[in-house]
Design an enzyme around this catalytic site. Structure first.
Site, PDB file in Angstrom:
ATOM      1  N   ASP A  88       0.923  -1.257   0.064  1.00  0.00           N
ATOM      2  CA  ASP A  88       0.072  -0.024  -0.199  1.00  0.00           C
ATOM      3  C   ASP A  88       0.900   1.302   0.020  1.00  0.00           C
ATOM      4  O   ASP A  88       0.328   2.496   0.357  1.00  0.00           O
ATOM      5  CB  ASP A  88      -0.967   0.104   1.301  1.00  0.00           C
ATOM      6  CG  ASP A  88      -0.175  -0.565   2.394  1.00  0.00           C
ATOM      7  OD1 ASP A  88       1.020  -0.012   2.468  1.00  0.00           O
ATOM      8  OD2 ASP A  88      -0.847  -0.718   3.595  1.00  0.00           O
ATOM      9  N   GLU A 115      -0.065  -8.910  -1.280  1.00  0.00           N
ATOM     10  CA  GLU A 115      -0.900  -8.440  -0.076  1.00  0.00           C
ATOM     11  C   GLU A 115      -1.886  -7.699  -0.401  1.00  0.00           C
ATOM     12  O   GLU A 115      -2.288  -6.556   0.133  1.00  0.00           O
ATOM     13  CB  GLU A 115       0.103  -7.763   0.880  1.00  0.00           C
ATOM     14  CG  GLU A 115      -0.390  -7.629   2.267  1.00  0.00           C
ATOM     15  CD  GLU A 115       0.792  -6.731   3.162  1.00  0.00           C
ATOM     16  OE1 GLU A 115       1.119  -5.584   2.665  1.00  0.00           O
ATOM     17  OE2 GLU A 115       1.112  -7.242   4.194  1.00  0.00           O
ATOM     18  N   GLU A 156      -2.024   5.151   3.285  1.00  0.00           N
ATOM     19  CA  GLU A 156      -2.067   3.776   2.688  1.00  0.00           C
ATOM     20  C   GLU A 156      -3.480   3.235   2.598  1.00  0.00           C
ATOM     21  O   GLU A 156      -3.410   2.420   1.588  1.00  0.00           O
ATOM     22  CB  GLU A 156      -1.193   2.876   3.648  1.00  0.00           C
ATOM     23  CG  GLU A 156       0.116   3.065   3.788  1.00  0.00           C
ATOM     24  CD  GLU A 156       0.544   4.054   4.825  1.00  0.00           C
ATOM     25  OE1 GLU A 156      -0.249   4.922   5.229  1.00  0.00           O
ATOM     26  OE2 GLU A 156       1.898   4.148   5.388  1.00  0.00           O
ATOM     27  N   HIS A 165       6.227   4.459  13.675  1.00  0.00           N
ATOM     28  CA  HIS A 165       6.505   5.341  12.465  1.00  0.00           C
ATOM     29  C   HIS A 165       5.363   5.665  11.725  1.00  0.00           C
ATOM     30  O   HIS A 165       5.558   6.350  10.651  1.00  0.00           O
ATOM     31  CB  HIS A 165       7.394   4.374  11.327  1.00  0.00           C
ATOM     32  CG  HIS A 165       6.887   3.471  10.772  1.00  0.00           C
ATOM     33  ND1 HIS A 165       6.167   3.618   9.551  1.00  0.00           N
ATOM     34  CD2 HIS A 165       6.340   2.309  11.054  1.00  0.00           C
ATOM     35  CE1 HIS A 165       5.663   2.431   9.106  1.00  0.00           C
ATOM     36  NE2 HIS A 165       5.630   1.722  10.057  1.00  0.00           N
ATOM     37  N   ARG A 194       2.488   7.671  10.200  1.00  0.00           N
ATOM     38  CA  ARG A 194       2.247   9.121   9.989  1.00  0.00           C
ATOM     39  C   ARG A 194       0.984   9.598  10.798  1.00  0.00           C
ATOM     40  O   ARG A 194       1.112  10.771  11.204  1.00  0.00           O
ATOM     41  CB  ARG A 194       1.781   9.262   8.313  1.00  0.00           C
ATOM     42  CG  ARG A 194       2.724   9.514   7.342  1.00  0.00           C
ATOM     43  CD  ARG A 194       2.539   9.854   6.077  1.00  0.00           C
ATOM     44  NE  ARG A 194       3.530   9.611   4.947  1.00  0.00           N
ATOM     45  CZ  ARG A 194       4.309  10.281   4.308  1.00  0.00           C
ATOM     46  NH1 ARG A 194       4.276  11.411   4.619  1.00  0.00           N
ATOM     47  NH2 ARG A 194       5.249  10.050   3.537  1.00  0.00           N
ATOM     48  N   HIS A 240      12.881   4.830  14.022  1.00  0.00           N
ATOM     49  CA  HIS A 240      12.738   4.895  12.397  1.00  0.00           C
ATOM     50  C   HIS A 240      13.169   6.499  12.123  1.00  0.00           C
ATOM     51  O   HIS A 240      13.155   7.383  12.957  1.00  0.00           O
ATOM     52  CB  HIS A 240      11.173   5.036  12.270  1.00  0.00           C
ATOM     53  CG  HIS A 240      10.848   5.057  10.711  1.00  0.00           C
ATOM     54  ND1 HIS A 240      11.128   6.128   9.830  1.00  0.00           N
ATOM     55  CD2 HIS A 240      10.594   3.940   9.607  1.00  0.00           C
ATOM     56  CE1 HIS A 240      10.735   5.681   8.747  1.00  0.00           C
ATOM     57  NE2 HIS A 240      10.308   4.448   8.759  1.00  0.00           N
TER      58      HIS A 240
HETATM   59  N1  UDP Z   1      12.180  -3.938  10.714  1.00  0.00           N
HETATM   60  C1  UDP Z   1      13.372  -4.050  10.556  1.00  0.00           C
HETATM   61  N2  UDP Z   1      14.330  -3.409  11.535  1.00  0.00           N
HETATM   62  C2  UDP Z   1      13.852  -2.408  12.227  1.00  0.00           C
HETATM   63  C3  UDP Z   1      12.312  -2.306  12.442  1.00  0.00           C
HETATM   64  C4  UDP Z   1      11.807  -3.112  11.496  1.00  0.00           C
HETATM   65  O1  UDP Z   1      13.864  -4.863   9.715  1.00  0.00           O
HETATM   66  O2  UDP Z   1      14.613  -1.885  13.049  1.00  0.00           O
HETATM   67  C5  UDP Z   1      11.196  -4.670   9.816  1.00  0.00           C
HETATM   68  C6  UDP Z   1      10.034  -5.609  10.657  1.00  0.00           C
HETATM   69  O3  UDP Z   1      10.547  -6.940  10.899  1.00  0.00           O
HETATM   70  C7  UDP Z   1       9.163  -5.770   9.411  1.00  0.00           C
HETATM   71  C8  UDP Z   1       9.177  -4.414   8.723  1.00  0.00           C
HETATM   72  O4  UDP Z   1      10.557  -3.902   9.010  1.00  0.00           O
HETATM   73  O5  UDP Z   1       9.058  -6.859   8.708  1.00  0.00           O
HETATM   74  C9  UDP Z   1       8.223  -3.466   9.249  1.00  0.00           C
HETATM   75  O6  UDP Z   1       8.349  -2.047   8.402  1.00  0.00           O
HETATM   76  P1  UDP Z   1       7.874  -0.958   8.946  1.00  0.00           P
HETATM   77  O7  UDP Z   1       7.466  -0.951  10.132  1.00  0.00           O
HETATM   78  O8  UDP Z   1       8.650   0.229   8.629  1.00  0.00           O
HETATM   79  O9  UDP Z   1       6.439  -0.998   7.935  1.00  0.00           O
HETATM   80  P2  UDP Z   1       4.914  -1.395   7.994  1.00  0.00           P
HETATM   81  O10 UDP Z   1       5.264  -2.698   7.980  1.00  0.00           O
HETATM   82  O11 UDP Z   1       4.279  -0.704   9.070  1.00  0.00           O
HETATM   83  O12 UDP Z   1       4.371  -0.925   6.529  1.00  0.00           O
END
Ligand code: UDP
Length: 383
Positions: free
Chosen positions: A96, A118, A132, A213, A215, A245
């Site tokens: 997204d 997804e 998103e 993180h 928004r 982040h």
């Molecule tokens: N993640 C990572 N290192 C970190 C924090 C998160 O590799 O320091 C990984 C986590 O395992 C997950 C992904 O990043 O698979 C999630 O990313 P994020 O939270 O940025 O995005 P969202 O999933 O909310 O779109």
């Protein structure tokens, strides 16, 4: 041979797509090309390195402080030019992000079929998560193949009148990525080494792993989250591990409110193997992340979600995740309950995984290969 162009730009997309790229590469009859937009430069590169991926095309579109308008416009033009040069037979996007939304749109403008990995996640609220929820809704009517991680996601697509024959329930590819990475971390202690100093510093303490993180949590909500973290870390038995982040809206608030309070390991974002190791060490996970909400239940870790709604109700229904919002008092009291009430903890700490069995990528690659084989057989009518 059919040419598949896989497009992604952020850390979570890279984590969720690297198993798909590997599985597509193993399919005879497909040529796989990868294009990164680098919407999140540093975080994306960490994943590419671990997954052993080197993209064929790198648009490198990140600019500090870029507005969504400018990012979206640059992505659309940049991805359209890539498609004109590459002439793919199918484009694959994930999730997204602005990259997924513009990738689908640019493909649509060229009448190239899109596969959406997804697909079907919906919160029902266009402002949570923002932007998103609208990004993924825009992809839905465009996509020719919808890879829904769960039946709940498939049902959401059916409610939007997406043709049932185009929806495939596959599981979420993040579970494939998690299993793959966990196995490598177990076999090679050098992977995950970024966590070594944190492990030494937090010895004997109960670890709460935090990420934030989103928004829509920037501003007052982020300040409330920071104050809650400070109160949680003030307990003698607890250490907070917090990969921060890099977004300035997160960093500035955490600097201001957490200062140099002890027992908070505010660290740089972890490479994926180190983060997977941190998940394994944590007693509780506190997050507003989508992917982390899916990973924690797979490891039997209770996950408290700092949001008002979620497009991933499966974890809440399974009892391994709980929505706690962003109020400081609520976050603190929910964490303290889990720390102090063994029954409450064990009710949530079940290694139950509603999000997949680790074989989603193989299913996706097989379906794409079959679809392309049929398209070749009935060419030239397909495009
Ligand atoms: N993640 C990572 N290192 C970190 C924090 C998160 O590799 O320091 C990984 C986590 O395992 C997950 C992904 O990043 O698979 C999630 O990313 P994020 O939270 O940025 O995005 P969202 O999933 O909310 O779109």
């Amino acid at each position: 041979m059919s040419k598949i162009l896989v497009i992604f730009g952020t850390r979570p997309e890279a984590i969720k797509l690297f198993p798909v790229i590997r599985a597509l590469q193993a399919q005879p009859g497909l040529v796989v090309r990868t294009c990164v937009t680098a919407q999140h430069r540093g975080l994306l590169d960490q994943v590419l390195a671990i997954a052993g991926l080197s993209p064929d095309i790198d648009l490198d579109l990140m600019e500090p402080g870029q507005t969504l308008d400018r990012l979206t416009a640059r992505l659309l033009v940049g991805l359209g030019e890539v498609m004109d040069a590459e002439q793919p037979d199918m484009v694959v996007v994930q999730g997204d992000t602005a990259t997924a939304m513009t990738g689908a749109l640019a493909a649509y403008y060229r009448k190239v079929p899109v596969a959406h990995v997804e697909a079907g996640l919906r919160s029902g609220d266009i402002h949570h998560p923002w932007p998103e929820e609208v990004n993924r809704r825009i992809v839905a009517p465009i996509a020719a193949l919808h890879f829904a991680p769960t039946q709940t996601a498939a049902d959401a697509l059916l409610r939007e009148n997406i043709a049932p024959s185009t929806i495939h329930v596959t599981g979420n590819t993040v579970i494939d990525a998690l299993h793959w990475t966990n196995a490598r971390v177990a076999a090679d202690p050098a992977l995950g080494a970024a966590l070594d100093p944190v492990v030494a510093d937090t010895a004997g303490k109960r670890i709460i792993l935090v990420t934030t993180h989103r928004r829509e949590n920037f501003g007052d909500a982020m300040a409330g989250i920071a104050r809650a973290i400070a109160r949680i870390a003030a307990r003698d038995d607890v250490a907070v591990v917090f990969p921060v982040h890099p977004n300035p809206n997160v960093v500035a608030v955490m600097d201001r409110i957490l200062g140099d309070q002890p027992d908070i390991a505010r660290i740089a974002p972890l490479d994926y193997p180190s983060f997977v190791r941190a998940l394994g060490l944590a007693e509780i996970v506190l997050t507003d992340s989508g992917g982390v909400q899916e990973e924690a239940p797979a490891l039997g870790k209770p996950v408290l979600v700092m949001r008002e709604t979620t497009e991933r109700p499966e974890g809440v229904e399974a009892g391994t995740a709980k929505l706690v919002g962003t109020s400081e008092d609520r976050i603190v009291s929910e964490i303290f309950t889990l720390l102090d009430d063994k029954a409450a903890y064990s009710a949530m700490a079940r290694a139950h995984n509603p999000f997949g069995d680790g074989h989603a990528a193989a299913r996706i690659a097989q379906t794409i290969a079959q679809t392309m084989a049929q398209a070749v057989a009935s060419a030239p009518a397909y495009r």
